[in-house]
Design an enzyme around this catalytic site. Structure first.
Site, PDB file in Angstrom:
ATOM      1  N   THR A 117       1.175  -1.227   0.085  1.00 47.57           N
ATOM      2  CA  THR A 117       0.035  -0.607   0.059  1.00 47.57           C
ATOM      3  C   THR A 117       0.675   1.290  -0.354  1.00 47.57           C
ATOM      4  OG1 THR A 117      -1.706   1.583   1.594  1.00 47.57           O
ATOM      5  CG2 THR A 117      -0.161  -0.232   3.279  1.00 47.57           C
ATOM      6  N   TYR A 141      -2.070  -0.325  10.287  1.00 53.48           N
ATOM      7  CA  TYR A 141      -2.439  -0.759   8.687  1.00 53.48           C
ATOM      8  C   TYR A 141      -1.058  -0.735   7.645  1.00 53.48           C
ATOM      9  CZ  TYR A 141      -3.554  -1.688   3.832  1.00 53.48           C
ATOM     10  OH  TYR A 141      -3.730  -1.373   2.453  1.00 53.48           O
TER      11      TYR A 141
END
Ligand code: UDP
Length: 331
Positions: A117, A141
């Protein structure tokens, strides 16, 4: 040879499965259906219900199906949730990925593709960010994904496994053929929220912040069509099979759109206005996050086919309409 897709019942994973099947691949999906849907898995793929950290199960899948590549999507993806439950995220994203890599190494799977990501970079500026930019995840995350990248790097040095980690920017849109799309209830992503509002599934939506240092004051993101993202994975698979070295590459289009530009695009696609309210900044949002995607283009030979905000939004809106019909049939 078979490709194992973990999380293949989810948003991006279900597009990946179609992409592979369309290219003539044999696919096994491993998903525990915590957020995915059985109906989202293409019928030609074999679906196994279970957890990526179940060593015996994954070992059996690999041996029984002659798996030569794992594309690993399964994981948790909600940034604020990761702030509230960091250990849950490290367990689900990092620890389970560690176990999956270990199983892949033990079973001799030579190729691994990992969904990473842009959150590994932290707050970026208006300039497109390159892979060698400073890594400074601002959420558990982002860190859970970065640690997985690092585990892959080290495993790749020690064992006979090569990997590609693709760092996704803002994935949106849906399968142009209407076979799958983003279906999770309670989604927070801008294009999905705007489509839901246009279709009356939400009474109104908010623009989170209008005082950012961007041309129109709202945040800018690099929205990438999910089909182009799936194509990048297919090319990464080809490249690994052809002997390509391990690689970490951004997946975005290298230009950003503001929140207001996205909402205008949804208005154009829908043909009418809907209730949009200007609100406060959402904590943790960076002003702009845009990819430099030269590496993916060069190394993977990736040429995006749907690099057009209106196309992305049209496909997202079409899927939202299909979803309405699906849900009303089911209820
Ligand atoms: N956003 C917004 N209203 C919404 C959802 C998102 O203004 O209802 C903004 C958000 O603040 C961010 C951009 O849209 O600047 C993209 O947010 P999204 O949640 O889609 O993706 P993120 O970049 O946070 O991963």
């Amino acid at each position: 040879m078979t490709v194992l897709v973990t999380g293949g019942a989810g948003y991006i994973g279900s597009h990946m499965v179609w992409e592979l099947l369309d290219a003539g691949e044999t696919v096994v999906v491993l998903d525990r259906l915590s957020t995915g849907f059985e109906w989202a898995v293409a019928p030609e793929a074999k679906l196994v219900l279970g957890d990526v950290a179940d060593r015996d199960l994954v070992g059996r899948i690999i041996r029984d199906n002659n798996v030569d590549a794992i594309i690993h999507f399964a994981g948790s993806i909600v940034v604020p949730e990761s702030v509230a439950d960091p250990l849950g995220y490290y367990e689900n994203n990092t620890c389970k990925t560690r176990t999956l890599i270990e199983t892949a190494v033990r079973e001799g799977v030579p190729h691994f593709i990992f969904s990473s990501t842009a959150a590994v970079y932290g707050g970026a500026g208006l300039e497109p960010v390159r892979e060698d930019a400073r890594l400074a995840p601002e959420s558990p995350y982002g860190l859970s994904k970065l640690m997985s990248e690092w585990m892959l790097r080290d495993a790749g040095l020690a064992h006979d496994i090569r990997y590609t980690a693709l760092r996704y920017f803002n994935v949106a849109g849906a399968d142009p053929k209407g076979r799958t799309g983003q279906s999770t209830p309670g989604a927070t992503h801008l294009i999905k929220v705007a489509c839901e509002t246009a279709l009356g599934k939400r009474p109104f939506m908010q623009v989170f912040g209008t005082d950012y240092p961007t041309p129109d004051g709202t945040c800018m993101r690099d929205y990438i069509h999910v089909s182009d993202l799936a194509a990048a994975h297919r090319l990464a698979l080809q490249r690994l099979r052809a002997g390509g070295k391990s690689l970490v590459a951004n997946c975005g289009y290298s230009h950003g759109y503001s929140v207001l530009e996205v909402i205008d695009s949804v208005r154009r696609a829908f043909g009418h206005d809907f209730d949009v309210r200007m609100g406060d900044r959402r904590p943790g949002d960076a002003a702009a996050v845009v990819a430099n995607s030269e590496l993916a283009r060069m190394e993977l030979g990736w040429t995006p086919q749907r690099d057009d905000l209106d196309l992305i939004v049209n496909d997202a809106l079409a899927w939202e309409r299909i979803l309405t019909t699906k849900n009303s049939v089911r209820n």
